[in-house]
Design an enzyme around this catalytic site. Structure first.
Site, short mmCIF file in Angstrom:
data_model
loop_
_atom_site.label_atom_id
_atom_site.label_comp_id
_atom_site.label_asym_id
_atom_site.label_seq_id
_atom_site.Cartn_x
_atom_site.Cartn_y
_atom_site.Cartn_z
N ASN A 190 -1.54 13.87 10.01
CA ASN A 190 -1.17 14.07 11.41
C ASN A 190 0.32 14.32 11.66
O ASN A 190 0.67 14.80 12.72
CB ASN A 190 -1.71 12.93 12.30
CG ASN A 190 -1.03 11.63 12.03
OD1 ASN A 190 -0.68 11.34 10.90
ND2 ASN A 190 -0.83 10.85 13.07
N GLU A 227 0.93 1.57 6.48
CA GLU A 227 1.05 1.98 7.89
C GLU A 227 -0.32 2.52 8.29
O GLU A 227 -0.70 3.61 7.87
CB GLU A 227 2.11 3.09 8.04
CG GLU A 227 3.50 2.69 7.62
CD GLU A 227 4.21 1.81 8.64
OE1 GLU A 227 3.66 1.60 9.74
OE2 GLU A 227 5.30 1.33 8.33
N CYS A 263 -1.24 7.68 15.54
CA CYS A 263 -1.61 6.28 15.25
C CYS A 263 -1.27 5.38 16.43
O CYS A 263 -1.92 4.37 16.64
CB CYS A 263 -0.92 5.82 13.98
SG CYS A 263 0.86 6.08 13.99
N GLU A 317 8.63 0.43 8.03
CA GLU A 317 9.40 1.59 7.62
C GLU A 317 10.51 1.80 8.65
O GLU A 317 10.54 1.16 9.69
CB GLU A 317 8.50 2.83 7.55
CG GLU A 317 7.48 2.73 6.42
CD GLU A 317 6.81 4.06 6.11
OE1 GLU A 317 6.44 4.78 7.04
OE2 GLU A 317 6.65 4.36 4.91
P1 NAD Z 1 -6.98 8.71 5.42
O1 NAD Z 1 -6.89 7.24 5.21
O2 NAD Z 1 -8.31 9.34 5.36
O3 NAD Z 1 -6.09 9.48 4.34
C1 NAD Z 1 -4.71 9.24 4.20
C2 NAD Z 1 -4.28 9.66 2.80
O4 NAD Z 1 -4.91 8.80 1.86
C3 NAD Z 1 -4.68 11.09 2.42
O5 NAD Z 1 -3.64 11.65 1.65
C4 NAD Z 1 -5.91 10.86 1.55
O6 NAD Z 1 -6.13 11.89 0.63
C5 NAD Z 1 -5.55 9.57 0.85
N1 NAD Z 1 -6.68 8.78 0.33
C6 NAD Z 1 -7.95 8.76 0.80
N2 NAD Z 1 -8.69 7.90 0.06
C7 NAD Z 1 -7.86 7.37 -0.87
C8 NAD Z 1 -8.02 6.41 -1.91
N3 NAD Z 1 -9.19 5.82 -2.17
N4 NAD Z 1 -6.95 6.08 -2.68
C9 NAD Z 1 -5.74 6.65 -2.44
N5 NAD Z 1 -5.53 7.57 -1.47
C10 NAD Z 1 -6.57 7.92 -0.69
O7 NAD Z 1 -6.25 9.00 6.80
P2 NAD Z 1 -6.14 10.40 7.57
O8 NAD Z 1 -7.46 10.72 8.17
O9 NAD Z 1 -5.47 11.38 6.70
O10 NAD Z 1 -5.09 10.01 8.73
C11 NAD Z 1 -5.47 9.43 9.93
C12 NAD Z 1 -5.22 7.94 9.90
O11 NAD Z 1 -3.85 7.67 9.59
C13 NAD Z 1 -5.46 7.28 11.25
O12 NAD Z 1 -6.17 6.09 11.05
C14 NAD Z 1 -4.06 6.97 11.76
O13 NAD Z 1 -4.00 5.92 12.66
C15 NAD Z 1 -3.34 6.68 10.49
N6 NAD Z 1 -1.89 6.84 10.65
C16 NAD Z 1 -1.10 5.74 10.70
C17 NAD Z 1 0.27 5.87 10.91
C18 NAD Z 1 1.17 4.67 10.95
O14 NAD Z 1 2.36 4.85 10.78
N7 NAD Z 1 0.66 3.49 11.18
C19 NAD Z 1 0.83 7.14 11.06
C20 NAD Z 1 -0.01 8.24 11.00
C21 NAD Z 1 -1.37 8.09 10.79
#
Ligand code: NAD
Length: 490
Positions: free
Chosen positions: A154, A252, A286, A464
């Protein structure tokens, strides 16, 4: 759009995506066209990248450079990001579907992260602790060695910069695994870092899938720290593995942030703030203020005004300067958002506006979803408890401060919260009671590099940004330096 396959580099070796190698195809969410192709990393690449990173960490002077010398390279990376701002923003727009002006802000912010951590690197002070004997005692920040940074789709380039800049400033070698949905910007970042003079092997980008490359990174014995931004369930899996391995993590994660409007709020500013807090980035944020709490006395009037503001939101193509809200990142994600709205209807919710696809024919090939406001649900409903990560706002009335604090905190998440009120003492009281890593008062979704960011409860571990950002990527070494006149006794 150029559909040549983008290569990535591990040490001296390049992965081109040719000759039977895997490729990730990034789809432009605005029209379904191909936004780019990227060579896809495999778990074997992880082994090589970890070895290359350790070699660079041990044998390059990077971690032993004077801080001002490390800072010079970080400043240069920031400068070069800005030189390419427009091209990077357009690439990001194609990968993610975000409106162009938002992409420009994100690229600018990525450059700002490198500048900020260059300055932190130069001005960081280790601690001289008060001794209790004939010695001199110090607490020094040391790098971990090789750290892995895993990012979501995102906020491409900004998320990568938020991790890479402090991790490098702290002296580490960094491996980045960007989201498979938006893999292109991280590859450009690696190129810019190399062109800015960052020695080879200190930053490697592995554009792979989460379940193989991401998982291999987290499990790899050579990775000494993991920084992850993404969904809470993925974070839980990563945190469990890190727990078994006894390595530190920064997590995060997701949110379901309460956005509160008291009856004494500036009405018009609150309406605008609530709309911006949920519909900016098409709700794919998020910290999106996705649960709206409005005090009962003004609830009907406020909801009516909010629905009118929502009706006026310009949903459109990301490169149109008038666009306020672009598409969602993928068809699968749009289907998930739509399914949540259907669920809300089944749970008894009333869709006041939105709740479907746009009618404009020029948007028919993209993954658009109209901004949606729902009321009539209880805070216990799944649509009020689970992160939808789309342009969907659930509205709930509340009685008083105690009621809204209870309802606001009644979620597993604790990332952010916002409130609108004319009473500064109430703002202070309520802000202190809310379970949230960031609380906005008479504003929403403001964020900058110098202020720490992170979540309470299931929204994460660690902070962070700011000086906390450098601490996250450092481990403390205590040093005692004897000044004894006589030999030590038993
Ligand atoms: P996601 O958890 O599906 O994926 C995030 C990353 O993790 C991707 O690069 C993915 O390939 C990787 N990944 C997936 N499974 C994994 C595993 N088993 N081991 C290691 N890596 C793995 O999240 P998304 O759909 O890409 O992003 C949306 C989510 O991110 C939402 O829940 C949002 O709230 C959160 N987010 C949080 C913040 C924050 O700062 N708190 C900021 C942005 C997004």
């Amino acid at each position: 759009m150029d559909t040549q396959i983008k290569s990535f580099q591990v040490g001296d070796a390049w992965r081109s995506g040719q000759d039977g190698e895997h490729v990730i195809v990034s789809i432009n969410p605005a029209d379904g066209s191909i936004a780019g192709k990227v060579a896809r990393a495999t778990p074997e690449d992880v082994d090589n990248a970890v070895a290359v990173a350790w070699d660079a960490f041990r044998n390059q002077p990077w971690r032993r450079l004077r801080p001002d010398q490390r800072a010079t390279t970080l400043y240069e990376i920031g400068r070069r990001i800005l030189l390419e701002k427009d091209a990077l923003a357009r690439l990001q727009m194609a990968d993610s579907g975000k409106p162009l002006k938002e992409c420009v802000n994100m690229v600018t912010s990525a450059a700002g992260h490198f500048r900020y951590y260059a300055a932190v690197c130069e001005t960081w002070q280790n601690e001289v602790t008060s001794p209790r004997g004939e010695y001199f005692s110090l607490a020094l920040a040391e790098p971990f060695g090789v750290v892995a940074c895993i990012t979501p789709w995102n906020s491409p380039i900004m998320n990568e910069a938020q991790k890479a800049a402090p991790a490098l400033a702290a002296g580490n070698a960094v491996l980045i695994k960007p989201s498979e949905e938006t893999p292109q910007l991280a590859i450009e970042l690696a190129r810019i870092c190399a062109e800015a003079g960052l020695p080879q092997g200190l930053l490697t980008v592995l554009p792979g899938l989460g379940e193989d490359v991401g998982a291999a990174l987290v499990k790899h014995p050579g990775v000494r720290m993991v920084s992850f931004t993404g969904g809470t369930e993925t974070g839980r899996v990563i945190g469990s593995i890190a727990g078994q391995r006894l390595i530190p993590v920064g997590l995060e994660l997701g949110g379901k942030s309460p956005h509160i409007v008291f009856e004494d709020a500036d009405f018009d500013k609150a309406v605008a703030g609530v709309a911006s807090g949920i519909f900016g980035s098409a709700g794919q944020s998020c910290v999106a203020g996705s649960r709206l709490f409005v005090q009962k006395s003004i609830y009907p009037r406020f909801i009516e005004a909010l629905v009118e503001r929502t009706r006026a939101i310009r949903v459109g193509m990301p490169d149109d300067p008038g666009t306020e809200m672009g598409p969602l990142v993928s068809r699968a994600h749009r289907d998930k958002v739509a399914a949540y709205v259907d669920l809300a209807r089944q749970e008894g919710g009333k869709v006041l506006i939105g709740g479907g696809l746009p009618e404009a024919p020029e948007l028919a090939n993209g993954w658009f979803y109209m901004p949606t406001v729902i009321d009539g649900l209880s805070n216990k409903a799944r649509a009020c408890q689970e992160e939808i990560f789309g342009p969907v706002l659930v509205a709930l009335p509340f009685e008083d401060e105690a009621d809204v604090i209870t309802q606001g905190n009644d979620t597993v998440f604790g990332l952010a919260a916002g409130m609108w009120t004319g009473d500064y003492a109430r703002a202070w009281r309520v802000a202190r009671e809310l379970d949230a890593g960031s609380v906005w008062i008479n504003t929403y979704k403001q964020s900058h590099i110098a202020t720490p960011f992170g979540g309470f409860k299931d929204s994460g571990i660690g902070r962070e940004k700011g000086l906390h950002g450098l601490r996250l990527y450092s481990q403390v070494k205590s040093l005692y330096w004897g000044m004894h006149e006589k030999p030590l006794s038993l």
